[in-house]
Structure formats: structure tokens, C-alpha cells
Design a protein around this motif. Structure first.
Motif, mmCIF file in Angstrom:
data_model
loop_
_atom_site.group_PDB
_atom_site.id
_atom_site.type_symbol
_atom_site.label_atom_id
_atom_site.label_comp_id
_atom_site.label_asym_id
_atom_site.label_seq_id
_atom_site.Cartn_x
_atom_site.Cartn_y
_atom_site.Cartn_z
ATOM 1 N N ASP A 206 36.152 54.064 53.089
ATOM 2 C CA ASP A 206 36.045 53.440 51.567
ATOM 3 C C ASP A 206 38.117 53.775 51.490
ATOM 4 N N GLN B 97 32.494 44.428 51.680
ATOM 5 C CA GLN B 97 32.284 45.348 51.249
ATOM 6 C C GLN B 97 30.333 45.079 51.846
ATOM 7 N N THR C 216 31.123 51.880 45.958
ATOM 8 C CA THR C 216 30.778 51.915 47.479
ATOM 9 C C THR C 216 30.190 53.952 47.547
#
Length: 586
Positions: free
Chosen positions: A178, A196, A581
Motif C-alpha cells: 500500500d 487500485q 485500501t
């Protein structure tokens, strides 16, 4: 009068022509859709090739982390773990819940992983080395769970260290990937949604594969061989890192020093991360070593209250709205007691229950994935402009009502009216997932918006960790309730007593109602489209009316932040903001 038949003929011809046009239009639309479906693999290949050209081996590493390590490895490992607890160790849902929740510790200390990786480069790498360590932890965990005779140890507590290592193998790379995604998004903002989409698409595809085949594999070969097979997943994480596919540049020798400047600049956030991690470690330890359920419950409530005070006291220095939202995110999760281990054993093994096979229980997760997608679509289409307070209250109330499906099933009322158990379970899974998404999506948006500039990445990670820690407290709370209602194994007969299960389900529903009363106190009266205006900690919370007359530049920035990429990805982008996320777990 003589023109009337001609008019009827013309009208009839017009109708026939309109029907032909309609049929042709439908045919063109249908064939066009079929062509697009047939071309999807080609589009996907072109998309992945384009992303590989921009970001190199990172694309494979991100896909492997979300689609293989998290979706396949962790899901398959947890399916094997549930069967291992019930059929090999033969422990009840209360003890299984204690061991499982203790093993979830790494998810509650994710910010600590992030800060350690920033401060301490290992062998010249801030992230790659930590992913390698995590993969090795996974190999150790799955090998020991599959090979060691853990069933001979007292109460199965020996599995907890390996469950912790198993979760480290996923949660630590999750933080590192991430962070790398965030860096790539800053360097290539036009590719943020595509980055994403790689993660979410791989996660969805891997989840569908496990849901379709994972339970069948565990049914056929048993949990221990599945643990050993899952080592292949860890190798798919380890080998690309050793080959340098992640793309991280190695630091020069003179720069490989301990860097604690960030901790000095943000002492409050560092202290909060340490407090959260310490409480998570303490509560996990209690579950393993303290047998007295009342003592565990008392300490859990005390720690939760202390954490709320620490969160509000530290974050209010940045923003009162931020502090309130953080407390709500934690308490909403903590007030949703989890009894999943007990329900799993009732659905699978109870003589009076449905006695589903693990294959059936696993395949139902496909419907949960469908419910997740439906929830995303319904929220984006109909609910995205509804205020946070209304959507949170409505979703929580509907989640409470969903629990009555469980209540009717454990009471066996559905059989009295001829409704099969599988229909009840499908309704519960799909409807519950949809309602959960109605809460989760605006919660992520709100969490991202209340984070001040310059520390938004760290604060967002802290808020997500608070959500995970709230879920861990809910596991502890659920274990205490299971024991309080006596849904435990009888010490003499060795049989689990399910007589108190209906009342346990009702009590769980009542606890979920409590968080609704916190919404007016802790959640701002705004909609997701309203900006969160900067405010002094001593000023009152901004009202919705004030927010709607905010500076037009702020609104323009928000629109640009959530604008889709010009290159539309082939996957559904579940959350448009590139920062959102979190771990997919509802």
C-alpha cells in the motif's frame, strides 16, 4: 371516412417498423455486449501490459499480494483452520474464538509495521526486506500447522504463535504494498485508480477461486495437507522479492541508519500507535492465558475505555471532528460481538443443525462477493449523497434485522414453513454483506476526509488499525458472551451445548443496536460530498449548512481527487480514492 383504413394501415406499418428497429437495437446491444465479454481477456492483457510498462515488476507483486497471498492464502488458511479447530483439535466455538482472535494481533498493529519500515531499513531496503521476512513467517506458520502434532498440546493454545505468523505473512506485505502504491499514485496521479484496480481486481478474482474450490479441497484432503499446500502462496510472495521485482532501490551504506526524526515530529501519533499496539498485545495475551471469563471481560472493557480516552485526547489536538470519528470507528466495531466460530460449528457439526459440509459453506462466499458488488453499485447509485448519520444508522439497523435470519434458523422456524436452511444462509450472507458495504464505503470516505494534510497517510492507517482493533475487541466480547450463555463443550460428555444459542444471537443483535446511539454524538452531520472544513479544536463542529457554502476551490479539489482516470480499467474500482485500501473484512 375513406381515409380511415389507410391510416390504420400506416399506423400498423409504423408499429411493425418500430418493432423491427427495437429488435435490431436489442440485437446490436446484445451482440455488442457479447463481443465486449469475448474481448475482455484481450483488454485485460493490454491493460496489464501497459501497467507493467509503467511500473515494472511491482504490478506482479501487487497482484500476488492481493490476489494470491491475501485472497487465496489467507482465505484458504482460515478455512483449513476452522476445520482444524472443530475436527482435529475438537475445541468449542468459545475457545476457538479466543485462539483465533489472539492470532489476529498483526492486523491491529499495522501502523507499527509502517513506522518500523520507515525508521529501520533492513539490508538497505525500507520495504522489500520486510516483505521477505513476512513470507518466511508464513512458510514457518503453514509448515508447523501442517506437520507438528499440535493436537497433543493443552487446549490447542500452541497454535496461536503460528496463527500470528500466518497473519503477519499477509498484514505486513499489505502495509508495504500500500505504501508503494501511494508513492506510485503520487508520481503518476492519472494512474491512481488503475493501481487500485490491480489490487481490487486480483483480490476479487482470488476470492472467487477460493470460494469455488477451497472448501472442496479441505473436504477431500483435510486441513493439515492444505496448510502445507499453502506454502506455495508464500513462495509466490518471496521469490519475486528476491528477484528484485518490487522495484525498490537499495539505499547507499551511509544512509542505512536508524531514522527517528518522524517520531520526534509527530510524538502524539507515535504515542497513539504504541498505545494501540500495547493494548492489542495485552488483550491477545489474555485470551490465551486467562481462563476466568469475567476477568477477561473486565480487563477488555477497561482497555477499550482507556483506548477511547487516549484516542480522543491525542487526536483532538489535531481536530475535534477527527477525534470523534476515530472513537466512533473503534466503538462501532467493538460493539458488534463476533460469534462466528460458534455459528460455524453449529452449521457444520450440531446434530440439530443443518450439518453443511465445508464445501457448501465455502461456496456460499461467492454469494458474499456478489453481495459486496451489489452493495457497491447500490451505494454509488442511490445512497452516495445521503448524510453519514442517516446511512450509518440505517445500515446498522438493517444489520441488526439481518441477525434475525440467524435467530430464525437456530430456532429452526424456517423448516416449519418449508424454507430450506441453504436459502436462509444465502439470504443472511448476501443481505448482510450488502448492508455492511453501506456502512464501510462512507466510513472509508469520512476517514479519509477528516485526516489533516501532511499526516494523512499515517492517520488513515491509524484509523484503519482502530477499525481492526475494534473488530478484535468484538471477538473478545463475543467469546465472553458465548461463555456467559453456556454455549460451550460439556466437561463430562465432551458435547457442545447449543441450548443457549438462540438467546446468544438475540443478545448479539441488541449489542449492535448500541452503536446507533453514538452516531449523533460522534459523527458529523454532513454528506460524503460535503468538505470537512478545517476547524480549531475549541470551535464547534461545522454544520452541514456551513459546509455546503464552503470555498469553491475546496470543492474543485475534492472533485479532482475523486475523478476517474482517463484510462478506464477493466475491473470495478470499489473505492475511488487511491488511499482507501483497507483489509477486506466485514
Amino acid at each position: 371516412m375513406s381515409d380511415a383504413p389507410d391510416n390504420k394501415v400506416e399506423i400498423s406499418k409504423g408499429r411493425d417498423l418500430q418493432k423491427q428497429i427495437t429488435r435490431r437495437t436489442i440485437w446490436r446491444q446484445t451482440t455488442g455486449t457479447l463481443v465486449e465479454l469475448l474481448r475482455s481477456p484481450c483488454n485485460l492483457y493490454n491493460f496489464m501490459r501497459e501497467m507493467y510498462g509503467l511500473f515494472g515488476g511491482y504490478v506482479f507483486v501487487a497482484s500476488a499480494q492481493y490476489g494470491v497471498n491475501q485472497a487465496v492464502g489467507l482465505s484458504l488458511g482460515n478455512t483449513a483452520r476452522q476445520v482444524f479447530f472443530s475436527d482435529v483439535l475438537r475445541i468449542d466455538g468459545a475457545l476457538g474464538g479466543r485462539l483465533y482472535s489472539a492470532g489476529q494481533l498483526p492486523w491491529a498493529v499495522e501502523p507499527l509495521f509502517g513506522m518500523l519500515s520507515d525508521a529501520i531499513p533492513i539490508l538497505g531496503y525500507h520495504r522489500s526486506s520486510y516483505i521477505v521476512i513476512a513470507a518466511i513467517c508464513g512458510i514457518i506458520a503453514y509448515t508447523c500447522l501442517g506437520a507438528l502434532p499440535l493436537s497433543v498440546f493443552s487446549a490447542g493454545a500452541a497454535v496461536v504463535p503460528f496463527l500470528v505468523l500466518m497473519n503477519i505473512s499477509v498484514s505486513m506485505p499489505d502495509v508495504m504494498v500500500d505504501a508503494q502504491t501511494a508513492e506510485h499514485s503520487k508520481d503518476h496521479p492519472e494512474q491512481a485508480s488503475n493501481l487500485q484496480s490491480i489490487s481490487w481486481g486480483a483480490l476479487g478474482l482470488g476470492g472467487m477461486i477460493v470460494a469455488a474450490f477451497g472448501g472442496f479441497v479441505v473436504d477431500q484432503v483435510g486441513p493439515r495437507p492444505v496448510f502445507l499446500m499453502t506454502n506455495a502462496v508464500c513462495l509466490m510472495t518471496l521469490i519475486p522479492m528476491l528477484l528484485g521485482w518490487f522495484g525498490e532501490k537499495r539505499l547507499p551504506v551511509q544512509q542505512r541508519k536508524l531514522n527517528i526524526s518522524w517520531f520526534h515530529e509527530h510524538k502524539g501519533l507515535s504515542a497513539l500507535a504504541l498505545v494501540m499496539s500495547s493494548i492489542a498485545v495485552l488483550l491477545s495475551t489474555l485470551q490465551v492465558f486467562i481462563e476466568d471469563s469475567n476477568l477477561r471481560g473486565t480487563i477488555t472493557v477497561t482497555c477499550a475505555a482507556a483506548l477511547c480516552a487516549a484516542v480522543f485526547g491525542i487526536l483532538r489536538q489535531l481536530s475535534v471532528v477527527l477525534a470523534k470519528v476515530a472513537v466512533y470507528i473503534f466503538l462501532r466495531g467493538a460493539l458488534s460481538p463476533a460469534i462466528g466460530e460458534t455459528m460455524f460449528q453449529w452449521l457444520k457439526n450440531a446434530p440439530e443443525g443443518p450439518q453443511f459440509s465445508i464445501t457448501i459453506l465455502s461456496m456460499l462466499n461467492i454469494l458474499s462477493s456478489a453481495g459486496l458488488l451489489m452493495g457497491v453499485i447500490l451505494y454509488n447509485k442511490f445512497l452516495s449523497n445521503i448524510s453519514y448519520r442517516r446511512i450509518f444508522a440505517g445500515a446498522q439497523l438493517l444489520l441488526v434485522l439481518t441477525n434475525f435470519i440467524d435467530y430464525a434458523m437456530v430456532r429452526r422456524w424456517n423448516l416449519l414453513v418449508g424454507i430450506p436452511d441453504v436459502v436462509m444462509l444465502i439470504s443472511d450472507d448476501m443481505f448482510g454483506t450488502i448492508m455492511g458495504r453501506f456502512f464501510v464505503m462512507p466510513m472509508f470516505i469520512l476517514a479519509a476526509k477528516v485526516c489533516p494534510d501532511s499526516v494523512e497517510g499515517t492517520l488513515f492507517a491509524l484509523l484503519m488499525a482502530l477499525s481492526n482493533l475494534g473488530g478484535e475487541v468484538a471477538d473478545f466480547f463475543g467469546v465472553w458472551m458465548i461463555e456467559a450463555f453456556g454455549v460451550v463443550k460439556d466437561g463430562t460428555t465432551g458435547v457442545i451445548n447449543y441450548e443457549g444459542l438462540p438467546n446468544l444471537v438475540l443478545a448479539k443483535s441488541a449489542c449492535k443496536l448500541l452503536s446507533i446511539f453514538l452516531i449523533p454524538l460522534l459523527v458529523p452531520n454532513l454528506t460524503p460530498s460535503d468538505p470537512i472544513l478545517p476547524e480549531n479544536t475549541h470551535e464547534k463542529e461545522p454544520k452541514a449548512a456551513d459546509a455546503k457554502v464552503a470555498d469553491s476551490k475546496v470543492e474543485t479539489d475534492l472533485e479532482q481527487q475523486h475523478a476517474p482516470s482517463s484510462s478506464e480499467p477493466p475491473f470495478v474500482d470499489l473505492v475511488s480514492d487511491p488511499q482507501l485500501t483497507p483489509r477486506v473484512s466485514i
